[in-house]
Design a protein around this motif. Sequence first.
Motif, short mmCIF file in Angstrom:
data_model
loop_
_atom_site.label_atom_id
_atom_site.label_comp_id
_atom_site.label_asym_id
_atom_site.label_seq_id
_atom_site.Cartn_x
_atom_site.Cartn_y
_atom_site.Cartn_z
N GLU A 261 0.30 6.46 -2.08
CA GLU A 261 0.29 5.03 -2.37
C GLU A 261 0.18 4.78 -3.87
N ASN B 222 -4.74 15.09 5.41
CA ASN B 222 -4.00 13.96 4.84
C ASN B 222 -2.97 14.39 3.80
N ASN C 210 1.05 7.70 7.12
CA ASN C 210 -0.38 7.79 6.85
C ASN C 210 -0.67 7.11 5.51
N PRO C 211 -1.24 5.90 5.52
CA PRO C 211 -1.52 5.19 4.27
C PRO C 211 -2.51 5.93 3.36
N GLU C 212 -3.26 6.88 3.91
CA GLU C 212 -4.23 7.63 3.11
C GLU C 212 -3.66 8.96 2.62
N ASN D 16 8.16 -2.15 0.96
CA ASN D 16 6.72 -2.32 1.04
C ASN D 16 6.34 -3.64 1.70
N HIS E 73 7.45 6.68 0.19
CA HIS E 73 7.38 5.52 1.08
C HIS E 73 7.33 5.94 2.54
N ASP F 39 5.19 -4.44 10.22
CA ASP F 39 5.04 -3.23 11.01
C ASP F 39 6.23 -2.95 11.91
N CYS G 248 3.92 7.23 3.42
CA CYS G 248 2.92 6.16 3.53
C CYS G 248 3.03 5.42 4.86
N THR G 249 4.23 5.36 5.44
CA THR G 249 4.36 4.74 6.76
C THR G 249 3.71 5.61 7.83
N LYS H 91 -1.61 11.09 -4.87
CA LYS H 91 -1.83 10.20 -3.74
C LYS H 91 -0.57 9.37 -3.54
#
Length: 356
Positions: free
Chosen positions: A207, A6, A107-109, A225, A101, A229, A104-105, A205
């Motif tokens: 996010e 990740n 992989n949100p984790e 944000n 940003h 989708d 995060c698109t 992290k």
Amino acid sequence: MNNLDNLYCLILAGGKGRRLWPESRVELPKQFIDIFGTGRTQLQQTWDRFRKILPASHILVSTNMQYRDKVKEQLPEIDDANVLAEPIWRNTAPSIAWGAHRICTYNPEASLIVAPSDQQIIGEEQFAEDVAKGYEFVSKHDYLIVMGVKPTRPEPGYGYIQIDDELGQDIYRTRSFTEKPEREFAQMFMDSGEFFWNTGIVMVKAEYLLNILRGILPPVLRYLNAADDSFSVEDENKHVAENFPRYPNVSFEQGVLEKAEDVGVLQCHFGWADMGTWHGIYESMHKTDGDNVVLDSDVIIDNSHNNIIKVPKGHLAVINGLDGYIVVEKNNVLLICPREDSSALIRKYSAEVEIR
């Protein structure tokens, strides 16, 4: 699966490179130049370092639109969507905001490591171990972690981080940041044992970083944000192109690190040097007799000391009686100026030459 699945990397490669003028020019800045004759440019060496740790799909490059093709040329392995080409020059805070940003698109984790493209790392296995240690911490804590290195000399050209309480193994809460102190203060910092050099490499992290940035930057990030989708990479690129000028011209250090509450520093154990200035290169490189640094150049040196010299292939530099100078020739410019406190002089002369 390894424990870095990740983790994503953002390489900052959008600067104009004026601090290494005249070798580095706006049309071809330092990140795209093989200054040391190694066969790889600074950007390529940074890419190589992270490719040993991460898959190519996890590495993004932030640059200016003017250099997009140069990035693709030098890094043919990189995905098109991973080249974030900004329409105008801004400082590092907006660049990192866009990178966070985009990641995060994917992989949100995700966790993120941000690295400049003009640094020397010695001991890449140790570097990978320190990255893994930092990732282990930030993936479990809402913290910004800066990679710090114990000073080996009282260097006034670097930033310093003062440490506070210990948060984990080799990780400390930060007490203060000091940018480019006077040499006597740099010596005090080094002697105290409470200060690290600020490498400018940050782990966080993704996010959590975006949540911080939304409170600092204009509502561009809030719009991104809030998109659903169906908001594609192409839509994001178009929106950034239209709205990027609204971002303030602020560095990540000043805009975020010096203001955020939960900031820590990881004591790293690899060798490190900032290769973004002639003085920084001089301090970090192997010295010849007379404490001169010769960069991939043909020279005859007599009775000269403490100089850094770079001339083109096929040129011979004959230097006598020079002490403490930068001697750099590139294309139509020959620069000879004192090495100490040279940054202001180089900014002045590069600006004057640019408008001639």
